[in-house]
Design a protein around this motif. Structure first.
Motif, PDB file in Angstrom:
ATOM      1  N   PRO A  49      33.018  36.508  43.800  1.00 34.41           N
ATOM      2  CA  PRO A  49      33.451  37.076  42.511  1.00 34.41           C
ATOM      3  C   PRO A  49      34.155  36.065  41.615  1.00 34.41           C
ATOM      4  O   PRO A  49      33.895  36.019  40.409  1.00 34.41           O
ATOM      5  N   THR A  53      32.830  34.730  38.124  1.00 36.17           N
ATOM      6  CA  THR A  53      33.657  34.888  36.933  1.00 36.17           C
ATOM      7  C   THR A  53      33.723  33.587  36.138  1.00 36.17           C
ATOM      8  O   THR A  53      33.534  33.576  34.913  1.00 36.17           O
ATOM      9  N   SER A  98      46.355  37.096  34.190  1.00 39.36           N
ATOM     10  CA  SER A  98      45.471  37.522  35.274  1.00 39.36           C
ATOM     11  C   SER A  98      46.047  37.150  36.627  1.00 39.36           C
ATOM     12  O   SER A  98      46.022  37.939  37.575  1.00 39.36           O
ATOM     13  N   GLU A 185      41.387  42.188  34.118  1.00 38.86           N
ATOM     14  CA  GLU A 185      40.643  41.452  35.139  1.00 38.86           C
ATOM     15  C   GLU A 185      41.520  41.154  36.354  1.00 38.86           C
ATOM     16  O   GLU A 185      41.095  41.317  37.502  1.00 38.86           O
ATOM     17  N   LEU A 197      33.357  43.299  39.449  1.00 36.27           N
ATOM     18  CA  LEU A 197      33.519  42.083  38.652  1.00 36.27           C
ATOM     19  C   LEU A 197      32.355  41.125  38.857  1.00 36.27           C
ATOM     20  O   LEU A 197      31.869  40.508  37.900  1.00 36.27           O
ATOM     21  N   ARG A 198      31.912  41.009  40.099  1.00 39.73           N
ATOM     22  CA  ARG A 198      30.784  40.118  40.381  1.00 39.73           C
ATOM     23  C   ARG A 198      29.544  40.547  39.616  1.00 39.73           C
ATOM     24  O   ARG A 198      28.864  39.726  38.985  1.00 39.73           O
ATOM     25  N   TYR A 201      29.956  40.011  35.670  1.00 40.20           N
ATOM     26  CA  TYR A 201      29.842  38.618  35.228  1.00 40.20           C
ATOM     27  C   TYR A 201      28.452  38.052  35.493  1.00 40.20           C
ATOM     28  O   TYR A 201      28.023  37.123  34.805  1.00 40.20           O
ATOM     29  N   ARG A 242      33.956  43.307  27.330  1.00 39.14           N
ATOM     30  CA  ARG A 242      34.724  43.077  28.549  1.00 39.14           C
ATOM     31  C   ARG A 242      35.970  43.953  28.581  1.00 39.14           C
ATOM     32  O   ARG A 242      36.310  44.539  29.622  1.00 39.14           O
ATOM     33  N   TRP A 246      36.523  46.637  31.578  1.00 43.42           N
ATOM     34  CA  TRP A 246      37.618  46.508  32.541  1.00 43.42           C
ATOM     35  C   TRP A 246      38.504  47.753  32.550  1.00 43.42           C
ATOM     36  O   TRP A 246      38.837  48.285  33.605  1.00 43.42           O
TER      37      TRP A 246
END
Length: 282
Positions: A49, A53, A98, A185, A197-198, A201, A242, A246
């Motif tokens: 991930p 990203t 983050s 994120e 997330l993987r 992106y 995004r 999120w």
């Protein structure tokens, strides 16, 4: 204090540090002998991930630079270099958000007590990071608004300055949302929502360059007048997507957590009623 620090250091480490000059061979030899595989396995789920990203972000930057250098004119290309330099100077202000979220959220998310207090604490933590993200975004927007005042320190060419000012709306929108993006994120990473997330992106890795190349094609065919302002407006749309992704995902996870608390309470109540109906055993 020196004696206490030396006593807390392992003999292998003291020997390694006392061997004089540090060389790459010594470092690799020490790392290989004292490599903890069990600790390394704890970080393996994050490798794909986090890598995805980083690659997903870089693909957008590369696509923008390619379009600017191969399609736009000399003035737009010069303006893009100025805007991108300012962008790289401002984004680190909130990139650390983050990492802070990744440090704070696991303490709440991984708590052994899975009751209502945990759900409330998780909601408050996410809400606090959203507030901080909005605050940082406002600060970055204010700094972006100062670009017309400081533009002459980057170039004296009035045409380039005009193109730089044309990119301010897109850049400002991107930076306004960037705090929410980084906070969201980091919170998702703190909750170990790695698959989401993987996948996101991985999608961005293809869609953002594809859209930028589409702008290039339309500019070369004369179907659309493309400038640096158009390019940064498209990039800010990417950040808007995004942000929505999120925080919609965080809302979904929060509802799932609170639903689990309610179901657990119902099951516990049913179990209490059942035990009361059976009565004490002899």
């Amino acid at each position: 204090s020196s004696s206490s620090s030396s006593s807390s250091t392992s003999p292998a480490t003291r020997g390694f540090l006392s061997n004089g000059k540090l060389t790459l061979r010594k470092y690799l030899s020490f790392s290989h002998r004292h490599f903890d595989k069990s600790k390394a396995r704890e970080f393996l789920p994050f490798v794909v991930p986090v890598t995805t990203t980083s690659v997903g972000r870089i693909s957008g930057y590369i696509a923008m630079s390619h379009v600017a250098s191969s399609t736009l004119g000399t003035y737009d290309m010069a303006a893009h270099q100025i805007v991108f330099s300012i962008f790289c100077c401002l984004t680190p202000f909130v990139d650390a958000l983050s990492q802070v979220a990744q440090s704070f959220v696991p303490a709440v998310f991984e708590a052994k007590e899975r009751g209502a207090e945990r759900a409330v604490a998780l909601r408050r933590t996410i809400g606090n990071f959203r507030k901080v993200g909005v605050g940082f975004g406002g600060v970055l927007l204010g700094l972006t608004a100062c670009i017309p005042l400081i533009g002459r320190y980057f170039t004296t060419d009035s045409i380039v300055l005009d193109r730089v000012n044309g990119a301010i709306p897109g850049l400002g929108l991107f930076l306004l949302l960037h705090g929410l993006v980084c906070g969201g994120e980091g919170t998702l990473l703190g909750q170990k929502d790695l698959k989401f997330l993987r996948n996101m992106y991985a999608i961005f890795f293809f869609t953002v360059p594809a859209y930028m190349l589409r702008l290039k094609h339309r500019a070369l065919t004369g179907a659309q007048t493309v400038g640096i302002g158009t390019m940064w407006a498209a990039f800010s749309t990417y950040n808007l997507i995004r942000t929505a992704s999120w925080h919609l995902r965080l809302a979904q996870l929060q509802r799932r957590t609170e639903r689990g608390v309610v179901l657990a309470a119902v099951e516990e109540k049913k179990g209490g009623v059942h035990d009361a109906a059976i009565g004490p055993t002899k």
